[in-house]
Design an enzyme around this catalytic site. Sequence first.
Site, PDB file in Angstrom:
ATOM      1  N   LYS A  11       0.959  -1.148   0.292  1.00 55.33           N
ATOM      2  CA  LYS A  11       0.403  -0.153   0.190  1.00 55.33           C
ATOM      3  C   LYS A  11       0.756   1.380  -0.502  1.00 55.33           C
ATOM      4  CE  LYS A  11      -3.405  -1.943   2.056  1.00 55.33           C
ATOM      5  NZ  LYS A  11      -4.956  -1.612   3.333  1.00 55.33           N
ATOM      6  N   TYR A  51     -12.574  -2.401  -3.764  1.00 53.71           N
ATOM      7  CA  TYR A  51     -13.013  -1.882  -2.798  1.00 53.71           C
ATOM      8  C   TYR A  51     -15.064  -2.352  -2.601  1.00 53.71           C
ATOM      9  CZ  TYR A  51      -8.317  -1.844  -0.246  1.00 53.71           C
ATOM     10  OH  TYR A  51      -7.571  -2.496  -0.348  1.00 53.71           O
ATOM     11  N   PHE A  59     -15.469   3.847   6.401  1.00 58.48           N
ATOM     12  CA  PHE A  59     -13.913   3.970   5.888  1.00 58.48           C
ATOM     13  C   PHE A  59     -13.629   4.336   4.838  1.00 58.48           C
ATOM     14  CE2 PHE A  59     -14.621  -0.017   7.818  1.00 58.48           C
ATOM     15  CZ  PHE A  59     -13.643  -0.890   6.483  1.00 58.48           C
ATOM     16  N   ARG A  87      -1.815 -13.982   4.679  1.00 55.49           N
ATOM     17  CA  ARG A  87      -2.553 -13.697   5.495  1.00 55.49           C
ATOM     18  C   ARG A  87      -1.997 -13.961   7.087  1.00 55.49           C
ATOM     19  NH1 ARG A  87      -6.807 -11.590   4.498  1.00 55.49           N
ATOM     20  NH2 ARG A  87      -7.864 -11.140   6.436  1.00 55.49           N
ATOM     21  N   ARG A 104       2.305  -6.321   9.416  1.00 55.22           N
ATOM     22  CA  ARG A 104       1.647  -5.381   9.680  1.00 55.22           C
ATOM     23  C   ARG A 104       2.548  -4.878  11.182  1.00 55.22           C
ATOM     24  NH1 ARG A 104      -4.097  -6.732   7.068  1.00 55.22           N
ATOM     25  NH2 ARG A 104      -3.877  -5.986   5.549  1.00 55.22           N
ATOM     26  N   ASN A 114      -1.813   0.392   6.564  1.00 50.30           N
ATOM     27  CA  ASN A 114      -1.766  -1.008   6.906  1.00 50.30           C
ATOM     28  C   ASN A 114      -0.424  -1.857   5.955  1.00 50.30           C
ATOM     29  OD1 ASN A 114      -3.753  -1.729   6.000  1.00 50.30           O
ATOM     30  ND2 ASN A 114      -4.897  -3.142   7.003  1.00 50.30           N
ATOM     31  N   HIS A 117      -2.327  -6.099   1.683  1.00 48.40           N
ATOM     32  CA  HIS A 117      -4.008  -6.270   1.410  1.00 48.40           C
ATOM     33  C   HIS A 117      -2.831  -7.427   0.909  1.00 48.40           C
ATOM     34  CE1 HIS A 117      -7.693  -7.238   0.195  1.00 48.40           C
ATOM     35  NE2 HIS A 117      -7.263  -7.480  -1.213  1.00 48.40           N
ATOM     36  N   GLU A 128      -9.405 -10.742  -8.182  1.00 52.25           N
ATOM     37  CA  GLU A 128      -8.282  -9.608  -7.775  1.00 52.25           C
ATOM     38  C   GLU A 128      -7.057 -10.240  -8.357  1.00 52.25           C
ATOM     39  OE1 GLU A 128      -7.353  -9.621  -3.239  1.00 52.25           O
ATOM     40  OE2 GLU A 128      -9.824  -9.373  -2.541  1.00 52.25           O
TER      41      GLU A 128
END
Length: 140
Positions: A11, A51, A59, A87, A104, A114, A117, A128
């Site tokens: 990100k 998203y 948010f 993850r 993270r 964060n 993704h 995705e």
Amino acid sequence: MSIERTFSIIKPDATRRNLTGAINAMLEGAGLRIIAQKRIHMSLEKAQGFYAVHKERPFFGELTEFMSSEPVVVQVLEGEDAVVKNREVMGATNPEEATEGTIRKEHALNIGENSVHGSDSLENAGIEIAYFFNDDEIVG
Ligand code: CMP
């Protein structure tokens, strides 16, 4: 166990702080292969589409503006149980809750900024990956 592909984004908070290589080293250290990767600057519309599942969340505006604010690195990761493995190495969404040694915990600034993704299921990984990559951009 099976060889899977999952989708990852480094990100803007991380690309801005020159952490692409550090994060890639953590992904590779966890046994994931980066089989496709490109640095892009997403439009707001592209982020809103990505998203869309979160569009009713309070948010959503902040999230999509952040993701389109500066360059990101989009990736396809491959490996044994890649969805779960990614993850695990990412850590919890909120860095305050992330385990030591996760991306993270090490690098994220807050729940929004964060750093990474990762797809939450094999089905979403396929969706995705196709949202950002053509088949001929994934060379294995
Ligand atoms: P990500 O895995 O990209 O999927 C959805 C994102 O929404 C999530 O990571 C967080 O960065 C973001 N997010 C979740 N909760 C909040 C929140 N309360 N405030 C801002 N962003 C959030």
